[in-house]
Each structure stands twice: as structure tokens, then as C-alpha cells.
Design a protein around this motif. Structure first.
Motif, short mmCIF file in Angstrom:
data_model
loop_
_atom_site.label_atom_id
_atom_site.label_comp_id
_atom_site.label_asym_id
_atom_site.label_seq_id
_atom_site.Cartn_x
_atom_site.Cartn_y
_atom_site.Cartn_z
N UNK A 41 0.84 -1.19 0.00
CA UNK A 41 0.00 0.00 0.00
C UNK A 41 0.87 1.24 0.00
N UNK A 42 0.41 2.30 -0.68
CA UNK A 42 1.16 3.56 -0.57
C UNK A 42 1.08 4.07 0.86
N UNK A 43 2.08 4.83 1.25
CA UNK A 43 2.12 5.38 2.61
C UNK A 43 1.93 6.89 2.55
N UNK A 44 1.30 7.42 3.57
CA UNK A 44 1.16 8.87 3.67
C UNK A 44 2.51 9.45 4.09
N UNK A 45 2.99 10.45 3.33
CA UNK A 45 4.24 11.10 3.69
C UNK A 45 3.96 12.44 4.37
N UNK A 46 2.72 12.87 4.27
CA UNK A 46 2.28 14.09 4.96
C UNK A 46 0.79 13.95 5.20
N UNK A 47 0.34 14.41 6.36
CA UNK A 47 -1.08 14.40 6.70
C UNK A 47 -1.42 15.73 7.33
N UNK A 48 -2.66 16.11 7.19
CA UNK A 48 -3.05 17.37 7.81
C UNK A 48 -4.54 17.59 7.72
N UNK A 49 -4.90 18.79 8.09
CA UNK A 49 -6.30 19.21 8.06
C UNK A 49 -6.41 20.34 7.05
N UNK A 50 -7.32 20.17 6.11
CA UNK A 50 -7.62 21.21 5.14
C UNK A 50 -8.87 21.92 5.66
N UNK A 51 -8.72 23.17 6.04
CA UNK A 51 -9.87 23.90 6.57
C UNK A 51 -10.47 24.76 5.47
N UNK A 52 -11.75 24.51 5.22
CA UNK A 52 -12.50 25.29 4.24
C UNK A 52 -13.75 25.77 4.96
N UNK A 53 -13.82 27.07 5.22
CA UNK A 53 -14.91 27.59 6.03
C UNK A 53 -14.84 26.96 7.41
N UNK A 132 -6.50 1.70 12.20
CA UNK A 132 -6.19 0.29 12.27
C UNK A 132 -5.15 -0.10 11.22
N UNK A 133 -4.15 0.77 11.04
CA UNK A 133 -3.05 0.45 10.15
C UNK A 133 -3.27 0.81 8.70
N UNK A 134 -4.48 1.16 8.32
CA UNK A 134 -4.74 1.55 6.93
C UNK A 134 -5.92 2.52 6.90
N UNK A 135 -5.99 3.24 5.81
CA UNK A 135 -7.07 4.21 5.66
C UNK A 135 -7.56 4.16 4.22
N UNK A 136 -8.70 4.76 3.99
CA UNK A 136 -9.26 4.85 2.64
C UNK A 136 -9.52 6.32 2.33
#
Length: 174
Positions: A41-53, A132-136
Motif C-alpha cells: 500500500x502507498x504510505x502517507x508522507x504528509x497528513x493534515x487538516x484542510x480547513x474550508x470555512x 487500524x493500520x490503513x485508511x481509505x
């Protein structure tokens, strides 16, 4: 017959296991299961919160060849005015449509190309917490295309009363 070296290895492994929290042990086991079952599976190299309104959408950048930007499934659903938590049937169905495009009244507004682009992307989150180790997730570039489906349906008067809030949420983005 076990040697002293083997006994030391076992003792070391048991000591390490005792020093880990239940969450850490669980995460290690999940990662091992993914490797065992051959899922690359690809791995996230960056995660964050996108705030729109007022909305805060969870997003990630993946380590694939395109550095794909994704909104988590939860973030995507929230963006279009759906419940944030995916229910049992929120994934792709037998007909291959995601939950947010399954309504029959939307069919005239959905191209085959759009439908092909709605396959969820499974990935390993950077932090792993809560997934749980993975996301969609869905490609972030898919959001405006889905919003246009709801906008065209709204303009044509084809949205059902229970879908109007989704049409309004999509209008906000466009």
C-alpha cells in the motif's frame, strides 16, 4: 533443544512486548499482517487538516509516483455534506459506485469516466492512529467533479429532499 542464545532471544522479545502499550502491539501486528498478505500500500508522507470555512477535512499526500493528494473517506463525505463516519455500506457497492453516487436520480449526471475515477485508494496513514493500520480516501481532484454532479442535478430539479443539503454543500465548493 533450545540453546541459551535462543532463550535470550525469547526473553528479549517478551520484555519488549511487555514494554509496549496495547495500541503499539496492535499497530505492529496490523503492519505485520499487511506484509504477510502481500499488500503493498502507498504510505502517507504528509497528513493534515484542510480547513474550508467551518469544515476541517483530513487529507494526506501519498508516497506513490505522483505524490497523490487524497481526502480521507471521512473527510470526503464531510465535504459533500454526508455523515463523516462511513457506515457499513459506505464503500463501493456491487455495482462499483461509491455511496455518494448510488442514488438512481444522479445516474444521468454521472459519466463513465467519472465513475471509473471513484475507486477508493487504500493507504497506510503516517500516524496510523484510529485507522487500524490503513485508511481509505479519494483523490482530492475528485471533489469538484462530484460537486458538479450534485449541482447539475440540483439545477435540473432532480435532487430528492434528503439530498438538497448535499447540493448546497457542493455549491459552497464550486
Amino acid at each position: 533443544m533450545t540453546t541459551e542464545k535462543d532463550q535470550n532471544k525469547v526473553a528479549g522479545a517478551l520484555a519488549r512486548a511487555k514494554s509496549l502499550t496495547p495500541e503499539e502491539r496492535s499497530q505492529i501486528a496490523r503492519k505485520a499482517a499487511l506484509v504477510r498478505h502481500g499488500k503493498e500500500l502507498p504510505k502517507a508522507i504528509a497528513e493534515g487538516i484542510l480547513q474550508i470555512g467551518d469544515l476541517k477535512l483530513t487529507c494526506a499526500v501519498l508516497d506513490d509516483s505522483s505524490n497523490t493528494r487524497v481526502l480521507t473517506q471521512e473527510g470526503f463525505l464531510m465535504a459533500i455534506g454526508r455523515a463523516g463516519k462511513a457506515k457499513g455500506g459506505e464503500g463501493a457497492s456491487i455495482d462499483g459506485k461509491p455511496a455518494f453516487l448510488r442514488a438512481k436520480n444522479l445516474e444521468p449526471f454521472i459519466s463513465n469516466e467519472l465513475l471509473r475515477s471513484t475507486t477508493p485508494i487504500e493507504f497506510i496513514p503516517e500516524k496510523g492512529a484510529g485507522y487500524q493500520g490503513r485508511a481509505f480516501g479519494y483523490r482530492a481532484s475528485l471533489l469538484p467533479d462530484i460537486c458538479w454532479v450534485y449541482q447539475e442535478a440540483m439545477i435540473a430539479g432532480a435532487l430528492l429532499p434528503g439530498q438538497k443539503h448535499i447540493g448546497e454543500a457542493c455549491k459552497f465548493f464550486l
